[in-house]
Design an enzyme around this catalytic site. Structure first.
Site, PDB file in Angstrom:
ATOM      1  CD1 TRP A  29      -3.031   1.293   1.202  1.00  0.00           C
ATOM      2  CD2 TRP A  29      -1.353   2.369   2.192  1.00  0.00           C
ATOM      3  NE1 TRP A  29      -3.505   2.521   1.605  1.00  0.00           N
ATOM      4  CE2 TRP A  29      -2.486   3.206   2.222  1.00  0.00           C
ATOM      5  CE3 TRP A  29      -0.174   2.865   2.758  1.00  0.00           C
ATOM      6  CZ2 TRP A  29      -2.490   4.476   2.782  1.00  0.00           C
ATOM      7  CZ3 TRP A  29      -0.159   4.133   3.318  1.00  0.00           C
ATOM      8  CH2 TRP A  29      -1.309   4.929   3.328  1.00  0.00           C
ATOM      9  CB  SER A  95       3.579  -3.910   2.938  1.00  0.00           C
ATOM     10  OG  SER A  95       3.114  -3.017   3.911  1.00  0.00           O
ATOM     11  CG  MET A  96      -1.533  -3.896   1.260  1.00  0.00           C
ATOM     12  SD  MET A  96      -3.015  -2.837   1.020  1.00  0.00           S
ATOM     13  CE  MET A  96      -4.353  -4.020   1.238  1.00  0.00           C
ATOM     14  CG  ASP A 223       9.104  -2.145   8.457  1.00  0.00           C
ATOM     15  OD1 ASP A 223       8.437  -1.097   8.531  1.00  0.00           O
ATOM     16  OD2 ASP A 223       8.846  -3.068   7.668  1.00  0.00           O
ATOM     17  CG  HIS A 252       7.508  -0.955   5.090  1.00  0.00           C
ATOM     18  ND1 HIS A 252       7.261  -2.210   5.605  1.00  0.00           N
ATOM     19  CD2 HIS A 252       6.421  -0.643   4.314  1.00  0.00           C
ATOM     20  CE1 HIS A 252       6.081  -2.649   5.165  1.00  0.00           C
ATOM     21  NE2 HIS A 252       5.560  -1.717   4.378  1.00  0.00           N
TER      22      HIS A 252
END
Length: 273
Positions: A29, A95-96, A223, A252
């Site tokens: 995202w 991530s997402m 992160d 991240h």
């Protein structure tokens, strides 16, 4: 453009490079398939079929008003797999995107899955709950949504600082920052907002319990967006036999800052399994 239509009529854009065993990438995202361009080319040049899609509401895919939940995202992945007739797939989620590849396994099993790779992923659960005190407070996500509603362009521009760790010793080019903002602003505002709630609140522990394929987990030790202690560390503990790599001081967005290392580690993992 290469697209397929989901069961609820949403057109999803995808890239499909190379030939060989398929590797299917799910982006973070608020990005799209372009975040994977280095990985796609690297794997396709090394004998793999590298596929990446734009999640509904993002990039070049349709922007429906509804459907920004992980069951729907998993169904969209299932639709793409069926459309392309894939088997022996390595699922890669950042991530997402780590959530939707995990939820795919939770909903559809591993009959067509050879490996799983979770990169800086929000699994097994992201936001703070009574039984997950390590996660960020609800106020963190509320502030993200408020920032998006007030001035999305400026919010995303500033979000790049913790995302890439440029406040903690990392360096990325102006071009990367421009590209990141351009990609993010292609997305639906509604989808961008709804996904914050989805990745903050969805519990993937039941999905990870169904993972029975070789799994690689990579996370940055620094992160600032999806903290390792609250996610990657716990996912490694939940998935029996999983391999964990922690990139020292990585942010991240390590797919950019540690591009070559990630490409090498992905290829090595695929060649071993």
């Amino acid at each position: 453009m290469s697209t397929f239509t989901t069961k609820d009529g949403v057109r999803i854009y995808f890239k499909d490079y190379g030939k060989g065993q398929p590797v299917l990438f799910s982006h973070g995202w608020p990005l799209d398939a372009d975040m994977w361009e280095s990985q796609l080319v690297h794997l396709a040049e090394n004998g793999y079929r590298a596929i990446a899609f734009d999640r509904r509401g993002f990039g070049r895919s349709d922007q429906p008003w509804e459907g920004y939940d992980y069951d729907t995202f998993a169904d969209d992945i299932h639709g793409l797999i069926e459309h392309l007739g894939l088997n022996d797939i390595t699922l890669v989620g950042f991530s997402m995107g780590g959530g939707d590849v995990s939820r795919y396994i939770g909903r559809y099993g591993t009959a067509k899955v050879k490996n799983l790779v979770l990169l800086g992923a929000v699994t097994p659960i992201f936001g703070k709950t009574a039984d997950h005190p390590e996660g960020p407070e609800k106020a963190v996500f509320d502030n993200i949504i408020a920032g998006l509603r007030s001035d999305r362009a400026q919010f995303i521009k500033e979000f790049a600082t913790p995302f890439y760790g440029t406040n903690a010793g990392q360096t990325v080019s102006d071009g990367v920052l421009t590209q990141t903002l351009n990609i993010a602003l292609l997305a639906s505002l509604k989808g961008t907002i709804d996904c914050v709630t989805a990745f903050a609140e969805t519990d993937f522990r039941g999905d990870l319990a169904k993972v029975d394929v070789p799994t690689l987990i990579i996370h940055g030790s620094n992160d600032q967006v999806v903290p390792f202690e609250a996610t990657g560390k716990l996912a490694h503990a939940l998935i029996a036999g999983s391999e964990l790599k922690v990139y020292d001081n990585a942010p991240h967005g390590f797919a950019v800052t540690h591009q070559d290392q990630l490409n090498q580690d992905l290829l090595a993992f695929l060649q071993q399994h």
